[in-house]
Design an enzyme around this catalytic site. Structure first.
Site, short mmCIF file in Angstrom:
data_model
loop_
_atom_site.label_atom_id
_atom_site.label_comp_id
_atom_site.label_asym_id
_atom_site.label_seq_id
_atom_site.Cartn_x
_atom_site.Cartn_y
_atom_site.Cartn_z
CD GLU A 36 83.59 97.73 126.37
OE1 GLU A 36 82.45 97.62 126.53
OE2 GLU A 36 84.05 98.89 126.30
NE ARG A 262 72.00 93.43 133.19
CZ ARG A 262 73.31 93.56 132.41
NH1 ARG A 262 73.02 93.55 131.19
NH2 ARG A 262 74.22 93.94 132.91
CE LYS A 272 81.82 94.92 131.69
NZ LYS A 272 82.46 94.26 130.50
P1 ATP Z 1 77.86 95.47 132.42
O1 ATP Z 1 76.46 96.27 132.12
O2 ATP Z 1 78.15 94.80 133.90
O3 ATP Z 1 79.08 96.59 132.18
P2 ATP Z 1 78.24 94.41 129.90
O4 ATP Z 1 76.93 93.73 129.36
O5 ATP Z 1 78.75 95.74 129.40
O6 ATP Z 1 78.17 94.33 131.29
P3 ATP Z 1 80.17 92.81 128.40
O7 ATP Z 1 81.59 92.78 128.55
O8 ATP Z 1 79.40 93.48 127.18
O9 ATP Z 1 79.30 93.61 129.69
O10 ATP Z 1 79.09 91.46 128.59
C1 ATP Z 1 79.63 90.22 127.99
C2 ATP Z 1 78.58 89.47 127.79
O11 ATP Z 1 78.11 89.04 129.10
C3 ATP Z 1 77.42 89.84 127.07
O12 ATP Z 1 76.86 89.15 126.07
C4 ATP Z 1 76.31 90.53 128.03
O13 ATP Z 1 74.94 90.33 127.57
C5 ATP Z 1 76.54 89.48 129.11
N1 ATP Z 1 76.26 89.76 130.51
C6 ATP Z 1 76.52 91.03 131.10
N2 ATP Z 1 76.12 91.12 132.38
C7 ATP Z 1 74.92 90.04 132.31
C8 ATP Z 1 74.27 89.70 133.33
N3 ATP Z 1 73.96 90.30 134.45
N4 ATP Z 1 73.64 88.48 133.26
C9 ATP Z 1 73.56 87.75 132.11
N5 ATP Z 1 74.74 88.11 131.04
C10 ATP Z 1 75.34 89.28 131.26
MG MG Z 2 78.32 95.39 126.98
#
Ligand code: ATP
Ligand code: MG
Length: 559
Positions: A36, A262, A272
């Site tokens: 995102e 994760r 984020k």
């Molecule tokens: P955050 O929780 O840090 O805001 P998010 O999951 O909302 O991260 P996205 O932009 O939706 O951020 O993430 C894109 C991809 O990266 C998703 O498929 C998510 O599962 C993966 N991802 C995000 N954080 C991690 C992590 N700590 N370890 C592994 N994969 C991750």
């Molecule tokens: Mg997300």
């Protein structure tokens, strides 16, 4: 067989893919990385990027980059750009397969209309708060909305008017009509569309209703014929909902979702939202502050992309929640930089040395190896003269037993130069040592042992005071002093490490470092790995970031 550094280890997802190929379920593999664009990528995302792009590469398939841009109130073009830059830097490429969920808005809308026609969705007039309160709990079923059984025609009319902008934010939502008593709360009539009069970074003002992430995500995967939708464990109990959409819509493909744990790292926050807070409130100097766990921060800090890929391969992919030690990442950085970084001499906290028996006007060019284990890295010439600097803590007036550096009357090797003996200590009025007056042994040129067989135990680095480049050097420590800043009472900000940045001015570097390029990395002998800060360096006034120390000084200090 030795482990090739870039090769990922086996994991359950690769096992599933092997089976899918063997059984003929799939002929080729299509994955995607779906960020995102509401912030910069962090090291956690790197795990997902290495997994998705790595699988595509290993299996000769492809990996899409798809921006899940369904929430215009938090998303920006700046993030879209930075995400692409960071993925490329990590060493991956989506080719022509760049997509945006917003490209599918029209299709998603048509499918929503179809769900309404089929009696599987309805327009609800309850407020967000009412919807939350009537959702029930793990032990109590939810309460159906009074609008749940309104005729499809009425919902259709209202949904059209929602799109046309007749309602204010929050006045109506479109909900799926599934089961208000479902044991999985995600299936209790989830919201599919909300009204949001917000400008979208790609679709502008064309839309004022936006699909929820859960509604957009799986169908986007289906539209792109993703074979393996890989995501993190928190989406495991959303999978039945994704499957419900796939079962109830005429999608062109049926992606399967697999979840992995994760990445969590000690001394780090990874959300984020929290990283944005650090930036907005000025706790760091921006998303690319070298203390940030963002890819842009780690890059600016000097972490090689290869070290991040190696780290991700080492930790592997499982379904077990765990937290990895930050030291593992640092060791991956050391492994790469030890191999790739040229050696240089730099004095961070200088103390003056005068070689009293060395001719006043003489300058010798000492030949110094660029890498101790790699002859191919060659040598460079480093000027030596009567006026030098050494590191302040390479001298002790009253040395404890076993101290092999400089002290009154003691002799050490100046790296690749000469044996030097300290003859006299000069102090200022406050008692601070300001100069060491020393002598050199001409029979030890290049740092060789003298013919009389005399030996020294210590070798220290030095720079010529007449030729040195003056620089600012920034030393970084953990941004947080708690192993898990999110744990316990209070706020994660309470655990910010006040000593996470130390700025040293007036450092003296050997002249070759004056022409180093932004981002270029070195080992400063005996001190650690450093790189030229790509943002703040100016010609003639370089700024260096310490990427990582030579070994784990943190664990030592803790003891
Ligand atoms: P955050 O929780 O840090 O805001 P998010 O999951 O909302 O991260 P996205 O932009 O939706 O951020 O993430 C894109 C991809 O990266 C998703 O498929 C998510 O599962 C993966 N991802 C995000 N954080 C991690 C992590 N700590 N370890 C592994 N994969 C991750
Ligand atoms: Mg997300």
């Amino acid at each position: 067989m030795s482990d090739s550094p870039d090769k990922a280890h086996r994991d359950f997802i690769r096992d599933i893919i092997d089976e899918d190929l063997a059984s003929g379920r799939h002929q080729s593999i299509v994955t995607r990385f779906p960020p995102e664009p509401n912030g910069y990528l962090h090291i956690g995302h790197a795990k997902s990027i290495c997994l998705n792009f790595g699988i595509a590469r290993e299996y000769g398939g492809r990996c899409h980059l798809r921006f899940d841009d369904t929430n215009p109130s938090k998303e920006e073009q700046e993030y879209v750009d930075s995400i692409q830059e960071d993925i490329r830097w990590l060493g991956f490429d989506w080719g022509e397969h760049l997509y945006f969920a917003s490209d599918y808005f029209e299709q998603l809308y048509d499918w929503a209309v179809q769900l309404i026609r089929d009696g599987k969705a309805y327009v609800d007039e309850q407020s967000a708060e009412e919807i939350r309160q009537t959702r029930g709990s793990l032990t109590e079923p939810g309460t159906p909305s009074p609008w749940r059984d309104r005729p499809a025609e009425e919902s259709l009319d209202l949904f059209t008017r929602m799109r046309a902008g007749e309602f204010a934010d929050g006045e109506r939502v479109l909900r799926a009509r599934i089961d208000m008593a479902h044991p999985n709360l995600n299936l209790r009539d989830p919201v599919l569309y909300r009204i949001l009069h917000a400008h979208h970074h790609r679709t502008g003002d064309r839309w004022c209703i936006y699909p929820m992430y859960d509604y957009a995500h799986g169908q986007s995967d289906a539209l792109e014929h993703i074979t393996h939708s890989i995501c993190t464990l928190e989406f495991e109990n959303h999978r039945p909902l994704y499957d419900w959409f796939i079962d109830n819509l005429p999608v062109p493909a049926r992606p399967r979702q697999y979840e992995f744990a994760r990445l969590n790292l000690t001394y780090t926050v990874m959300s984020k939202r929290k990283l944005l807070q650090l930036v907005r409130e000025g706790h760091v100097a921006g998303w690319d502050d070298p203390r940030m766990p963002t890819l842009s921060g780690l890059r600016r800090r000097g972490y090689p992309a290869e070290s991040i890929r190696n780290f991700c391969a080492t930790i592997g992919v499982t379904k077990y929640q765990s937290t990895n030690d930050f030291v593992l990442l640092e060791n991956a950085v050391r492994d790469v930089m030890n191999r790739t970084a040229a050696r240089r001499m730099a004095v961070l906290d200088p103390i003056r040395v005068t070689i009293t028996n060395y001719p006043e006007d003489q300058v010798e060019e000492m030949e110094v190896a660029n890498h101790p284990e790699q002859e191919s890295a060659g040598t460079r010439r480093v000027p030596f003269c009567r006026d030098l600097y050494i590191e302040r803590d390479d001298f002790l007036e009253e040395p404890p037993k076993g101290y092999f550096r400089l002290s009154p009357g003691a002799e050490v090797r100046f790296r690749s130069a000469y044996f030097i003996r300290c003859q006299e200590v000069v102090k200022d009025a406050t008692g601070t040592v300001v100069e060491l007056r020393c002598t050199y042994d001409p029979d030890t040129r290049g740092g060789q042992n003298p013919p009389d067989g005399r030996k020294v135990k210590g070798t220290i680095h030095w720079v010529s005071a007449r030729h040195a480049v003056e620089a600012e050097v920034r030393l970084y420590d953990r941004l947080f002093s708690a192993e898990n800043p999110d744990a316990g009472e209070g706020d994660f900000l309470d655990h910010l490490n006040p000593g996470s940045l130390t700025v040293l001015k007036g450092c003296r570097l050997e002249p070759a470092l004056g022409s180093a390029e932004p981002g270029e990395a070195f080992q400063f002998e005996r001190l650690g790995y450093f790189c030229v800060d790509a943002r703040d360096s100016r010609p003639g006034a370089p700024v260096f970031n310490r990427t990582v120390g030579l070994r784990d000084s943190w664990a030592k200090a803790q003891k």
